[in-house]
Design a protein around this motif. Structure first.
Motif, PDB file in Angstrom:
ATOM      1  N   GLU A 132       1.260 -59.841  15.082  1.00  0.00           N
ATOM      2  CA  GLU A 132       2.286 -59.029  15.879  1.00  0.00           C
ATOM      3  C   GLU A 132       2.505 -57.672  15.240  1.00  0.00           C
ATOM      4  OE1 GLU A 132       3.653 -60.163  18.436  1.00  0.00           O
ATOM      5  OE2 GLU A 132       5.203 -58.242  18.778  1.00  0.00           O
ATOM      6  N   GLY A 133       2.311 -56.584  16.115  1.00  0.00           N
ATOM      7  CA  GLY A 133       2.191 -55.031  15.667  1.00  0.00           C
ATOM      8  C   GLY A 133       1.106 -54.680  15.003  1.00  0.00           C
ATOM      9  N   PRO A 160      -2.042 -63.661  33.265  1.00  0.00           N
ATOM     10  CA  PRO A 160      -2.090 -62.802  32.221  1.00  0.00           C
ATOM     11  C   PRO A 160      -2.921 -61.553  32.335  1.00  0.00           C
ATOM     12  CG  PRO A 160      -3.628 -64.801  31.760  1.00  0.00           C
ATOM     13  CD  PRO A 160      -2.759 -64.966  33.114  1.00  0.00           C
ATOM     14  N   ARG A 161      -2.086 -60.494  32.142  1.00  0.00           N
ATOM     15  CA  ARG A 161      -3.038 -59.197  32.549  1.00  0.00           C
ATOM     16  C   ARG A 161      -4.133 -58.877  31.468  1.00  0.00           C
ATOM     17  NH1 ARG A 161       1.296 -54.328  32.513  1.00  0.00           N
ATOM     18  NH2 ARG A 161       2.021 -55.815  30.963  1.00  0.00           N
ATOM     19  N   ASP A 162      -3.950 -59.624  30.141  1.00  0.00           N
ATOM     20  CA  ASP A 162      -4.846 -59.516  28.974  1.00  0.00           C
ATOM     21  C   ASP A 162      -5.734 -60.750  28.951  1.00  0.00           C
ATOM     22  OD1 ASP A 162      -4.009 -56.848  27.686  1.00  0.00           O
ATOM     23  OD2 ASP A 162      -2.041 -58.160  28.104  1.00  0.00           O
ATOM     24  N   GLY A 163      -5.815 -61.734  29.784  1.00  0.00           N
ATOM     25  CA  GLY A 163      -6.631 -62.768  29.965  1.00  0.00           C
ATOM     26  C   GLY A 163      -5.841 -64.027  29.200  1.00  0.00           C
ATOM     27  N   LEU A 164      -6.277 -65.124  29.493  1.00  0.00           N
ATOM     28  CA  LEU A 164      -6.251 -66.350  28.911  1.00  0.00           C
ATOM     29  C   LEU A 164      -7.433 -66.685  27.955  1.00  0.00           C
ATOM     30  CD1 LEU A 164      -4.512 -68.857  28.112  1.00  0.00           C
ATOM     31  CD2 LEU A 164      -5.557 -70.030  30.238  1.00  0.00           C
ATOM     32  N   ARG A 165      -7.307 -66.934  26.518  1.00  0.00           N
ATOM     33  CA  ARG A 165      -8.390 -67.317  25.900  1.00  0.00           C
ATOM     34  C   ARG A 165      -8.034 -68.853  25.635  1.00  0.00           C
ATOM     35  NH1 ARG A 165     -10.125 -62.872  22.258  1.00  0.00           N
ATOM     36  NH2 ARG A 165      -9.010 -60.901  23.011  1.00  0.00           N
ATOM     37  N   ARG A 206     -10.014 -68.271  14.776  1.00  0.00           N
ATOM     38  CA  ARG A 206     -10.717 -67.140  14.227  1.00  0.00           C
ATOM     39  C   ARG A 206     -11.872 -66.635  15.373  1.00  0.00           C
ATOM     40  NH1 ARG A 206     -15.288 -66.232  12.071  1.00  0.00           N
ATOM     41  NH2 ARG A 206     -15.425 -68.296  11.076  1.00  0.00           N
ATOM     42  N   ARG A 207     -12.678 -67.879  15.561  1.00  0.00           N
ATOM     43  CA  ARG A 207     -13.698 -67.841  16.831  1.00  0.00           C
ATOM     44  C   ARG A 207     -13.107 -67.167  17.960  1.00  0.00           C
ATOM     45  NH1 ARG A 207     -17.007 -73.093  15.091  1.00  0.00           N
ATOM     46  NH2 ARG A 207     -18.007 -72.470  13.137  1.00  0.00           N
ATOM     47  N   LEU A 208     -11.939 -67.815  18.421  1.00  0.00           N
ATOM     48  CA  LEU A 208     -11.356 -67.710  19.726  1.00  0.00           C
ATOM     49  C   LEU A 208     -10.882 -66.131  19.819  1.00  0.00           C
ATOM     50  CD1 LEU A 208     -10.431 -69.038  22.462  1.00  0.00           C
ATOM     51  CD2 LEU A 208      -8.208 -69.265  21.335  1.00  0.00           C
ATOM     52  N   LEU A 209     -10.435 -65.794  18.833  1.00  0.00           N
ATOM     53  CA  LEU A 209      -9.649 -64.441  18.766  1.00  0.00           C
ATOM     54  C   LEU A 209     -10.716 -63.324  18.846  1.00  0.00           C
ATOM     55  CD1 LEU A 209      -6.447 -64.848  16.353  1.00  0.00           C
ATOM     56  CD2 LEU A 209      -6.623 -64.680  18.921  1.00  0.00           C
ATOM     57  N   PRO A 222      -1.506 -60.087  24.427  1.00  0.00           N
ATOM     58  CA  PRO A 222      -1.229 -59.023  24.974  1.00  0.00           C
ATOM     59  C   PRO A 222      -0.967 -57.492  24.025  1.00  0.00           C
ATOM     60  CG  PRO A 222       0.723 -60.482  25.288  1.00  0.00           C
ATOM     61  CD  PRO A 222      -0.241 -60.996  24.181  1.00  0.00           C
ATOM     62  N   GLY A 223      -1.581 -56.607  24.525  1.00  0.00           N
ATOM     63  CA  GLY A 223      -1.466 -55.388  23.445  1.00  0.00           C
ATOM     64  C   GLY A 223      -0.646 -54.161  24.317  1.00  0.00           C
ATOM     65  N   ALA A 224      -0.079 -53.421  23.053  1.00  0.00           N
ATOM     66  CA  ALA A 224       0.410 -52.055  23.667  1.00  0.00           C
ATOM     67  C   ALA A 224       0.073 -51.063  22.630  1.00  0.00           C
ATOM     68  CB  ALA A 224       2.015 -52.481  23.697  1.00  0.00           C
ATOM     69  N   GLY A 225      -0.357 -49.969  23.211  1.00  0.00           N
ATOM     70  CA  GLY A 225      -0.943 -49.008  22.188  1.00  0.00           C
ATOM     71  C   GLY A 225      -1.763 -49.397  21.277  1.00  0.00           C
ATOM     72  N   GLY A 226      -2.649 -50.496  21.652  1.00  0.00           N
ATOM     73  CA  GLY A 226      -3.881 -50.883  20.748  1.00  0.00           C
ATOM     74  C   GLY A 226      -3.391 -51.744  19.719  1.00  0.00           C
ATOM     75  N   ARG A 227      -2.034 -52.285  19.778  1.00  0.00           N
ATOM     76  CA  ARG A 227      -1.442 -53.097  19.049  1.00  0.00           C
ATOM     77  C   ARG A 227      -0.938 -54.253  19.649  1.00  0.00           C
ATOM     78  NH1 ARG A 227      -0.750 -51.207  13.666  1.00  0.00           N
ATOM     79  NH2 ARG A 227      -1.205 -48.827  13.653  1.00  0.00           N
ATOM     80  N   VAL A 228      -1.005 -55.610  18.972  1.00  0.00           N
ATOM     81  CA  VAL A 228      -0.576 -56.823  19.590  1.00  0.00           C
ATOM     82  C   VAL A 228       0.847 -56.960  19.896  1.00  0.00           C
ATOM     83  CG1 VAL A 228      -0.579 -59.352  19.310  1.00  0.00           C
ATOM     84  CG2 VAL A 228      -2.519 -58.130  18.812  1.00  0.00           C
ATOM     85  N   ALA A 229       1.475 -57.187  20.945  1.00  0.00           N
ATOM     86  CA  ALA A 229       2.751 -57.404  21.099  1.00  0.00           C
ATOM     87  C   ALA A 229       3.034 -58.714  21.990  1.00  0.00           C
ATOM     88  CB  ALA A 229       3.243 -55.997  21.894  1.00  0.00           C
ATOM     89  N   GLY A 230       3.717 -59.492  21.335  1.00  0.00           N
ATOM     90  CA  GLY A 230       4.174 -60.833  22.080  1.00  0.00           C
ATOM     91  C   GLY A 230       3.015 -61.706  22.107  1.00  0.00           C
ATOM     92  N   ALA A 231       2.040 -61.904  21.247  1.00  0.00           N
ATOM     93  CA  ALA A 231       1.095 -62.940  21.370  1.00  0.00           C
ATOM     94  C   ALA A 231       1.776 -64.312  21.509  1.00  0.00           C
ATOM     95  CB  ALA A 231       0.157 -62.996  20.141  1.00  0.00           C
ATOM     96  N   ARG A 232       1.150 -65.087  22.080  1.00  0.00           N
ATOM     97  CA  ARG A 232       1.507 -66.705  22.205  1.00  0.00           C
ATOM     98  C   ARG A 232       0.397 -67.556  22.216  1.00  0.00           C
ATOM     99  NH1 ARG A 232       6.469 -67.813  25.070  1.00  0.00           N
ATOM    100  NH2 ARG A 232       5.734 -69.804  25.443  1.00  0.00           N
ATOM    101  N   ILE A 233       0.254 -68.259  21.064  1.00  0.00           N
ATOM    102  CA  ILE A 233      -0.874 -69.014  20.439  1.00  0.00           C
ATOM    103  C   ILE A 233      -0.359 -70.410  20.505  1.00  0.00           C
ATOM    104  CG2 ILE A 233      -2.538 -69.819  18.842  1.00  0.00           C
ATOM    105  CD1 ILE A 233      -2.244 -66.645  17.921  1.00  0.00           C
ATOM    106  N   VAL A 234      -1.063 -71.476  21.315  1.00  0.00           N
ATOM    107  CA  VAL A 234      -0.594 -72.812  21.337  1.00  0.00           C
ATOM    108  C   VAL A 234      -1.787 -73.937  20.660  1.00  0.00           C
ATOM    109  CG1 VAL A 234       0.302 -74.564  22.616  1.00  0.00           C
ATOM    110  CG2 VAL A 234       1.068 -72.338  23.206  1.00  0.00           C
ATOM    111  N   PHE A 235      -1.378 -74.508  19.900  1.00  0.00           N
ATOM    112  CA  PHE A 235      -2.446 -75.708  19.571  1.00  0.00           C
ATOM    113  C   PHE A 235      -2.015 -77.052  20.209  1.00  0.00           C
ATOM    114  CE2 PHE A 235      -3.652 -73.201  16.015  1.00  0.00           C
ATOM    115  CZ  PHE A 235      -5.000 -73.204  15.872  1.00  0.00           C
TER     116      PHE A 235
END
Lengths: 264, 160
Positions: free
Chosen positions: A215-216, A157-162, A257-260, A184-197
């Motif tokens: 998103e966005g 992941p270019r934007d790291g794994l949390r 919230r803490r993770l993000l 992941p971000g594009a132009g300072g906005r989130v694009a294509g986030a994947r969150i798994v519990f």
């Protein structure tokens, strides 16, 4: 019926043998299946093994890493090219379990296990099966795809794994829940986030409502608060000895919230 | 039932045994080889009392398929006195690190695995190394001190 153990030199042959015998199970690291063997579980009568060296190979790729299905958590911790997965592998079991537990086995591990599977889903990993088919690990975790996993390709992941595991016993304790997120971000906005519990249902599952809340949007206090509020949407957690379903639903957003908010 | 012949190195000695399909390593060591030092605790991979080393890695022998160790090296506490980290046993005695003693063989194997890879561990690293071993007497502090003391003494020679 007595148990039979069949050993095949290639993963392809093992896959064919597995497909041909409905009462067989593939034996990987043994951390889960060996318990059933010890208990004389009558639901299977054949163990299928493979000595294929490809099963334990770790190969670096331009944009990620390829893991043989039988790569253990300890192997990941010892390999430079898999370092981005080390924070997840490190919290699976104790040293003895990490020396045996495999990456593919974790995809099929029943609740509360599956922390590594959650990370693979967040990273968008794909599995190559013994017959050459490719499919997202999500389908294997959900149970909508069958077969023997040969390798798992994990994008770096270019934007790291949390990743965060919530457990009551330190340093080794099973998950009350764990969260894996790639934002992941594009132009300072989130694009294509994947969150798994993991731990919020029968198997690891995407937090689609929380993903939509981000998103966005810029990743900041407002969007994080909305994602946290939606964290438990779409999940049906269960009561068990670790925590109640109510508790899990109540704290899922807090941990997200803490993770993000934390460093990626 | 089909039995399979396997050969492996047990505490430095070559052993040849027949194993049943599905038989676990703990059972083979205790009943096949006669090494009673690995203990049967939970049989589910939770307690660590059956910990042995397979090619230097810590393994739960109750969850290890015996056939898997063919051609490999299996070390148990029974051979610890003849290996470099024998001082661990003395240190466990000196620090009263065994109460009922049931977890002790597993603790010693976890400790030996640690000291082989990391001769000067921190307290945190010791705690992590024994995190897969349960002591129901809850004597963890004495065990941690014993391992740290063995490491500080070099862990190589008998002290008594």
């Amino acid at each position: 019926m007595p148990l039979t153990v069949e050993t095949y030199p290639s993963v392809a042959e093992a896959g064919r043998a597995l497909a041909a015998a409905p009462t067989s199970r593939f034996f990987g690291g043994g951390t889960i299946l060996m318990r059933a063997v010890n208990d004389a579980d009558p639901s299977f009568d054949t163990l299928i093994r493979s000595t294929d060296p490809a099963l334990t190979a770790i190969r670096s790729q331009a944009d990620g890493v390829s893991l043989g299905a039988g790569v253990t958590m300890a192997m990941i911790l010892a390999h430079r090219d898999a370092a981005f997965l080390a924070p997840v592998a490190r919290v699976v079991g104790g040293p003895q379990v990490r020396a045996a537990a495999t990456v593919a086995g974790n995809l099929f591990a029943a609740r509360p296990y599956g922390d590594f599977a959650a990370a693979l889903m967040a990273l968008g990993a794909t599995a190559e099966m013994s017959d050459g088919r490719r499919q997202p690990v999500d389908d294997l975790v959900r149970g909508s795809a069958k077969g023997l996993v040969a390798t798992i390709t994990v994008p770096r992941p270019r934007d790291g794994l949390r990743f965060h595991k919530v457990s009551r016993v330190k340093p080794k304790g099973v998950s009350v829940m764990s969260i894996a997120a790639v934002v992941p971000g594009a132009g300072g906005r989130v694009a294509g986030a994947r969150i798994v519990f993991n731990g919020m249902g029968p198997q690891p599952q995407r937090a689609l409502a929380a993903e939509r809340a981000l998103e966005g949007e810029p990743l900041g206090p407002q969007s994080i608060m909305r994602a946290a509020a939606a964290a438990a949407d779409g999940f049906t957690p269960q009561d068990d000895a670790l925590a109640t379903a109510w508790y899990r639903s109540a704290v899922a957003g807090v941990h997200l919230r803490r993770l993000l908010e934390g460093p990626r | 039932m089909a039995r399979t012949p396997i050969e492996f190195t047990h505490n430095g000695e070559e052993k040849a045994v027949f194993v049943d399909a599905g038989q676990n390593l703990l059972d083979v060591l205790r009943r096949g080889v006669g090494d009673l030092t690995p203990k049967y605790g939970c049989g589910q991979g939770t307690c660590g009392a059956c910990t042995v080393m397979v090619d230097g890695a810590p393994r739960l022998s109750c969850l290890t398929l015996a056939q898997e160790v063919a051609g490999r090296s299996v070390d148990t506490v029974a051979g610890l006195a003849s290996r470099p980290h024998q001082a661990l046993q003395d240190s466990f005695m000196t620090h009263f690190a065994a109460q009922c003693g049931y977890c002790t063989p597993g603790m010693l194997m976890a400790a030996e695995t640690l000291l082989r890879a990391n001769p000067r561990p921190t307290r945190e690293e010791v705690v992590e190394a024994i995190s897969g071993n349960l002591c129901r007497c809850t004597g963890y502090e004495a065990i941690i001190k014993a391992i740290l003391s063995a490491a500080q003494s070099g862990g190589l020679l008998r002290t008594g």
